[in-house]
Design a protein around this motif. Structure first.
Motif, PDB file in Angstrom:
ATOM      1  N   LEU A 134       0.849  -1.195   0.000  1.00 59.82           N
ATOM      2  CA  LEU A 134       0.000   0.000   0.000  1.00 59.82           C
ATOM      3  C   LEU A 134       0.887   1.248   0.000  1.00 59.82           C
ATOM      4  O   LEU A 134       1.720   1.430   0.885  1.00 59.82           O
ATOM      5  N   ILE A 135       0.716   2.111  -1.013  1.00 63.58           N
ATOM      6  CA  ILE A 135       1.487   3.356  -1.070  1.00 63.58           C
ATOM      7  C   ILE A 135       0.585   4.588  -1.103  1.00 63.58           C
ATOM      8  O   ILE A 135       1.044   5.709  -0.938  1.00 63.58           O
ATOM      9  N   LYS A 136      -0.730   4.367  -1.300  1.00 61.66           N
ATOM     10  CA  LYS A 136      -1.697   5.471  -1.289  1.00 61.66           C
ATOM     11  C   LYS A 136      -3.024   4.949  -0.742  1.00 61.66           C
ATOM     12  O   LYS A 136      -3.494   3.889  -1.160  1.00 61.66           O
ATOM     13  N   GLY A 137      -3.611   5.706   0.211  1.00 62.52           N
ATOM     14  CA  GLY A 137      -4.903   5.321   0.748  1.00 62.52           C
ATOM     15  C   GLY A 137      -4.820   4.727   2.142  1.00 62.52           C
ATOM     16  O   GLY A 137      -5.441   3.702   2.427  1.00 62.52           O
ATOM     17  N   PHE A 138      -4.038   5.392   3.006  1.00 57.63           N
ATOM     18  CA  PHE A 138      -3.837   4.895   4.371  1.00 57.63           C
ATOM     19  C   PHE A 138      -4.937   5.327   5.338  1.00 57.63           C
ATOM     20  O   PHE A 138      -4.876   5.011   6.520  1.00 57.63           O
ATOM     21  N   ASP A 139      -5.945   6.050   4.835  1.00 56.59           N
ATOM     22  CA  ASP A 139      -6.944   6.647   5.718  1.00 56.59           C
ATOM     23  C   ASP A 139      -8.171   5.785   5.941  1.00 56.59           C
ATOM     24  O   ASP A 139      -9.150   6.221   6.555  1.00 56.59           O
ATOM     25  N   SER A 140      -8.150   4.551   5.465  1.00 55.43           N
ATOM     26  CA  SER A 140      -9.276   3.646   5.685  1.00 55.43           C
ATOM     27  C   SER A 140      -8.761   2.212   5.744  1.00 55.43           C
ATOM     28  O   SER A 140      -7.701   1.898   5.185  1.00 55.43           O
ATOM     29  N   PRO A 141      -9.502   1.323   6.419  1.00 51.53           N
ATOM     30  CA  PRO A 141      -9.069  -0.071   6.512  1.00 51.53           C
ATOM     31  C   PRO A 141      -9.090  -0.757   5.149  1.00 51.53           C
ATOM     32  O   PRO A 141      -9.823  -0.345   4.241  1.00 51.53           O
ATOM     33  N   PRO A 142      -8.315  -1.809   4.993  1.00 45.48           N
ATOM     34  CA  PRO A 142      -8.334  -2.558   3.732  1.00 45.48           C
ATOM     35  C   PRO A 142      -9.630  -3.344   3.594  1.00 45.48           C
ATOM     36  O   PRO A 142     -10.258  -3.728   4.584  1.00 45.48           O
ATOM     37  N   ASN A 149      -0.294  -1.879   5.302  1.00 48.00           N
ATOM     38  CA  ASN A 149       1.047  -1.731   5.880  1.00 48.00           C
ATOM     39  C   ASN A 149       1.273  -0.285   6.288  1.00 48.00           C
ATOM     40  O   ASN A 149       0.527   0.625   5.907  1.00 48.00           O
ATOM     41  N   TYR A 150       2.319  -0.059   7.061  1.00 51.09           N
ATOM     42  CA  TYR A 150       2.689   1.299   7.435  1.00 51.09           C
ATOM     43  C   TYR A 150       3.299   2.033   6.243  1.00 51.09           C
ATOM     44  O   TYR A 150       3.942   1.417   5.377  1.00 51.09           O
ATOM     45  N   PRO A 151       3.156   3.361   6.182  1.00 52.72           N
ATOM     46  CA  PRO A 151       3.731   4.131   5.071  1.00 52.72           C
ATOM     47  C   PRO A 151       5.247   4.008   4.967  1.00 52.72           C
ATOM     48  O   PRO A 151       5.796   4.108   3.863  1.00 52.72           O
ATOM     49  N   MET A 166       5.160  -2.585 -10.952  1.00 52.65           N
ATOM     50  CA  MET A 166       3.802  -2.327 -11.418  1.00 52.65           C
ATOM     51  C   MET A 166       2.964  -1.799 -10.265  1.00 52.65           C
ATOM     52  O   MET A 166       3.140  -2.209  -9.116  1.00 52.65           O
ATOM     53  N   ASP A 167       2.057  -0.870 -10.568  1.00 55.53           N
ATOM     54  CA  ASP A 167       1.086  -0.417  -9.572  1.00 55.53           C
ATOM     55  C   ASP A 167      -0.255  -1.099  -9.806  1.00 55.53           C
ATOM     56  O   ASP A 167      -0.652  -1.356 -10.953  1.00 55.53           O
ATOM     57  N   LEU A 168      -0.929  -1.376  -8.716  1.00 57.36           N
ATOM     58  CA  LEU A 168      -2.251  -1.991  -8.722  1.00 57.36           C
ATOM     59  C   LEU A 168      -3.228  -0.978  -8.137  1.00 57.36           C
ATOM     60  O   LEU A 168      -2.935  -0.372  -7.103  1.00 57.36           O
ATOM     61  N   ILE A 169      -4.360  -0.798  -8.771  1.00 61.12           N
ATOM     62  CA  ILE A 169      -5.308   0.254  -8.378  1.00 61.12           C
ATOM     63  C   ILE A 169      -6.572  -0.356  -7.801  1.00 61.12           C
ATOM     64  O   ILE A 169      -7.149  -1.290  -8.369  1.00 61.12           O
ATOM     65  N   TYR A 365      -1.489   0.141  -4.754  1.00 63.67           N
ATOM     66  CA  TYR A 365      -0.561  -0.855  -4.216  1.00 63.67           C
ATOM     67  C   TYR A 365       0.563  -1.036  -5.226  1.00 63.67           C
ATOM     68  O   TYR A 365       0.334  -0.970  -6.432  1.00 63.67           O
ATOM     69  N   ARG A 366       1.774  -1.297  -4.733  1.00 62.45           N
ATOM     70  CA  ARG A 366       2.922  -1.378  -5.649  1.00 62.45           C
ATOM     71  C   ARG A 366       3.652  -2.715  -5.497  1.00 62.45           C
ATOM     72  O   ARG A 366       3.895  -3.184  -4.384  1.00 62.45           O
ATOM     73  N   LEU A 367       3.991  -3.285  -6.645  1.00 66.31           N
ATOM     74  CA  LEU A 367       4.897  -4.427  -6.691  1.00 66.31           C
ATOM     75  C   LEU A 367       6.283  -3.923  -7.032  1.00 66.31           C
ATOM     76  O   LEU A 367       6.446  -3.060  -7.909  1.00 66.31           O
TER      77      LEU A 367
END
Length: 372
Positions: A134-142, A149-151, A166-169, A365-367
């Motif tokens: 997770l690299i964007k969207g830490f303000d809500s639960p998965p 994960n932590y930033p 690759m990024d996953l959206i 999310y990032r790979l």
């Protein structure tokens, strides 16, 4: 003194599974995984019949400070003609040295197994399971079956030398945020498909085994060209289907069928993370089971887990019908949130379709990958 310990015993495996509960105990958005599900994933899943995995724990004195799993996915390498290794189940205190030790250990294990191309992660086996940082969207639960994960993890990974693969959206809608156009067009699109003997119907739970066999063929075909894709074995897909059957709602599972042949399917799942969040340390006993049984009727969100159409049937309106059928049910129930995810950032066709029905790309999310 800092050290890395290889997980070999049942007790060590329990420590490995439980570490995130302590690490995230003050994070309001953390959702614990069910202990029994994680234990079975790491020990009994059909993945282990043809592939290898080794878990490791980081210690500072007697205190656990991190964890990682090194993964040799032979199916990925055979299908993609690669010799890559993977890492997953990564969690770590805010300490670069500890993170480096974990990555060093995983890399050495992969090298010892003969891997000589890329190290890729985080994936918890493959892209068929939970994956991506997770690299964007830490303000809500998965949502269900998504990672968290932590930033600061991204900084650790990039400082170690990993680069974006690759990024996953993940896409989001609030309450009535869906564009009604999908529902308005549903009847007309279905009528057009019927002229080609294609019907959209709900999954038949009474013939679940037969349905699963047909859907498996669609899944392995529809996703075959996706980056890093690994086909499910029959045993792996049956494992997934058995798990999903426990939680799926037939009103959120649709297939597109032509002359008894399934050519596409769409599956949305009730977001059981709303309940798991309240189950302490992921233990169903003694009280967690009651929270699970009593709470499912109050779930207010869904996750569109998978939606795909095989080659030769795309751009006919099947995708819109599958989405529309799910949206219609979602709207009629008055649910509060929905997520579609994840999609590859370079899947222009599906991403544009989601944008057209007002999807908001709210989490990324990032790979990562690194030459070994």
């Amino acid at each position: 003194m800092k050290k890395i310990v290889q997980v070999n015993s049942k007790k060590e495996l329990g420590t490995f599974i439980d570490f995130p509960h302590d690490l995230y105990k003050d994070d309001p958005n953390y959702v614990p995984e069910l202990f029994i599900a994680q234990r079975d994933l790491l020990t009994k899943h059909p993945f282990h019949k043809h592939n290898e995995l080794q878990c490791f724990l980081a210690y500072d004195g007697d205190k656990v400070t991190g964890r990682i799993a090194a993964i040799l996915n032979n199916a990925h390498n055979e299908h993609n003609k690669r010799n890559d290794g993977f890492w997953g189940f990564f969690d770590c205190i805010n300490d670069q040295e500890t993170a480096n030790m974990l990555f060093d250990t995983a890399t050495k294990w992969l090298k010892d197994k003969g891997v000589d191309q890329k190290s890729i992660g985080p994936v918890n086996f493959s892209t068929n399971e939970a994956c991506g940082l997770l690299i964007k969207g830490f303000d809500s639960p998965p949502m269900l079956m998504m990672t968290y994960n932590y930033p600061y993890y991204a900084n650790f990974i990039e400082k170690y030398g990993f680069e974006k693969q690759m990024d996953l959206i993940a896409w989001h809608w609030d309450g009535d945020g869906y564009d009604d156009k999908s529902i308005r067009l549903l009847g007309a699109l279905q009528e057009r498909l019927k002229r080609n003997n294609i019907v959209i119907r709900k999954v038949d739970l009474k013939n679940f085994k037969s349905e699963v066999e047909k859907v498996r063929e669609v899944y392995n075909s529809a996703w075959d060209q996706n980056s890093g894709f690994v086909p499910f074995t029959d045993a792996e897909f049956d494992w997934l289907a058995k798990d999903l059957k426990l939680i799926l709602d037939e009103n959120f599972v649709y297939v597109a069928e032509q002359n008894n042949k399934i050519v596409g399917f769409g599956l949305a799942l009730p977001n059981y993370n709303e309940i798991f969040k309240k189950i302490k340390r992921g233990r169903l006993l003694p009280t967690g089971i009651f929270k699970l049984l009593l709470g499912k009727k109050n779930i207010q969100s869904i996750r569109i887990y998978a939606l795909g159409v095989i080659d030769g049937y795309r751009k006919m309106g099947i995708e819109a019908c599958l989405y529309g059928s799910i949206i219609k049910e979602y709207r009629e129930r008055g649910l509060k949130h929905a997520e579609a995810g994840w999609t590859l950032e370079n899947n222009v066709l599906i991403n544009e379709a989601i944008k057209a029905i007002k999807g908001d790309p709210y989490k990324t999310y990032r790979l990562y990958e690194k030459d070994i």
